[in-house]
Design a protein around this motif. Structure first.
Motif, mmCIF file in Angstrom:
data_model
loop_
_atom_site.group_PDB
_atom_site.id
_atom_site.type_symbol
_atom_site.label_atom_id
_atom_site.label_comp_id
_atom_site.label_asym_id
_atom_site.label_seq_id
_atom_site.Cartn_x
_atom_site.Cartn_y
_atom_site.Cartn_z
ATOM 1 N N VAL A 19 0.842 -1.201 0.000
ATOM 2 C CA VAL A 19 0.000 0.000 0.000
ATOM 3 C C VAL A 19 0.874 1.246 0.000
ATOM 4 N N ARG A 20 1.870 1.253 0.884
ATOM 5 C CA ARG A 20 2.781 2.396 0.973
ATOM 6 C C ARG A 20 3.478 2.634 -0.366
ATOM 7 N N ASP A 21 3.964 1.572 -0.983
ATOM 8 C CA ASP A 21 4.665 1.682 -2.266
ATOM 9 C C ASP A 21 3.756 2.255 -3.354
ATOM 10 N N ILE A 22 2.549 1.758 -3.441
ATOM 11 C CA ILE A 22 1.595 2.233 -4.453
ATOM 12 C C ILE A 22 1.275 3.706 -4.244
ATOM 13 N N LEU A 40 -1.592 6.570 3.501
ATOM 14 C CA LEU A 40 -0.144 6.521 3.330
ATOM 15 C C LEU A 40 0.571 6.718 4.665
ATOM 16 N N GLU A 41 0.125 7.670 5.460
ATOM 17 C CA GLU A 41 0.729 7.895 6.778
ATOM 18 C C GLU A 41 0.602 6.641 7.649
ATOM 19 N N TYR A 42 -0.565 6.013 7.614
ATOM 20 C CA TYR A 42 -0.790 4.793 8.390
ATOM 21 C C TYR A 42 0.153 3.683 7.907
ATOM 22 N N GLU A 50 9.598 -3.657 5.353
ATOM 23 C CA GLU A 50 9.831 -2.491 4.501
ATOM 24 C C GLU A 50 9.653 -2.774 3.010
ATOM 25 N N GLU A 51 10.134 -3.903 2.552
ATOM 26 C CA GLU A 51 10.130 -4.200 1.123
ATOM 27 C C GLU A 51 8.803 -4.820 0.674
ATOM 28 N N PRO A 52 8.110 -4.177 -0.268
ATOM 29 C CA PRO A 52 6.841 -4.733 -0.753
ATOM 30 C C PRO A 52 6.995 -6.132 -1.357
ATOM 31 N N ALA A 53 8.071 -6.343 -2.111
ATOM 32 C CA ALA A 53 8.272 -7.650 -2.746
ATOM 33 C C ALA A 53 8.489 -8.737 -1.700
#
Length: 112
Positions: A19-22, A40-42, A50-53
Motif C-alpha cells: 500500500v505504501r509503495d503504491i 499513506l501515513e498509516y 519495509e520491502e513490498p516484494a
C-alpha cells in the motif's frame, strides 16, 4: 481541488508495504486526496516489513505452506506476530486446528 472517483477494476489483498509503495508512486505524480494521505501515513507508520516484494513473497509462502487464505496471510505479515497467542488469534476465524510447531513456523516465517 476535485478528484474524479476511481473505477474499481479489480480487488486484491495488499500488505501495508505494498500500500505504501503504491501510494508513494501516486504521490510522485499527483496530489493525494485526504483519504489517500491518511492511508499513506498509516502504512508508513505501521508497515513492519519495509520491502513490498518481500512482504508479498512471505504472503505467498504462508498461503502455499499452510494453506491459508490470502487475507489471513496478509494479516499475519502486517501484524508480524511475536508469539503463538497472537498467531492463534489471527487464525481463530479459520476453525482449523494448528500444532504448536505450525505456530512456531509461522512466527519464524514472518520474522525472517
Amino acid at each position: 481541488m476535485e478528484f474524479p472517483v476511481p473505477k474499481v477494476l479489480s480487488e486484491r489483498n495488499l500488505t501495508l508495504a505494498e500500500v505504501r509503495d503504491i501510494l508513494e508512486k501516486i504521490e510522485s505524480k499527483r496530489e493525494l486526496t485526504n483519504f489517500e494521505r491518511y492511508t499513506l501515513e498509516y502504512a508508513r507508520k505501521f508497515a513492519k516489513i519495509e520491502e513490498p516484494a518481500k512482504s508479498r513473497q512471505i504472503v505467498e509462502e504462508l498461503v502455499r505452506t499452510f494453506d491459508l487464505p490470502e487475507s489471513i496471510a496478509v494479516q499475519l505479515v502486517n501484524i508480524k506476530p511475536r508469539d503463538q497467542g497472537e498467531v492463534r488469534l489471527i487464525l481463530a476465524p479459520l476453525n482449523k486446528v494448528y500444532s504448536d510447531d505450525d505456530y512456531r513456523k509461522i512466527i519464524e516465517l514472518v520474522n525472517k
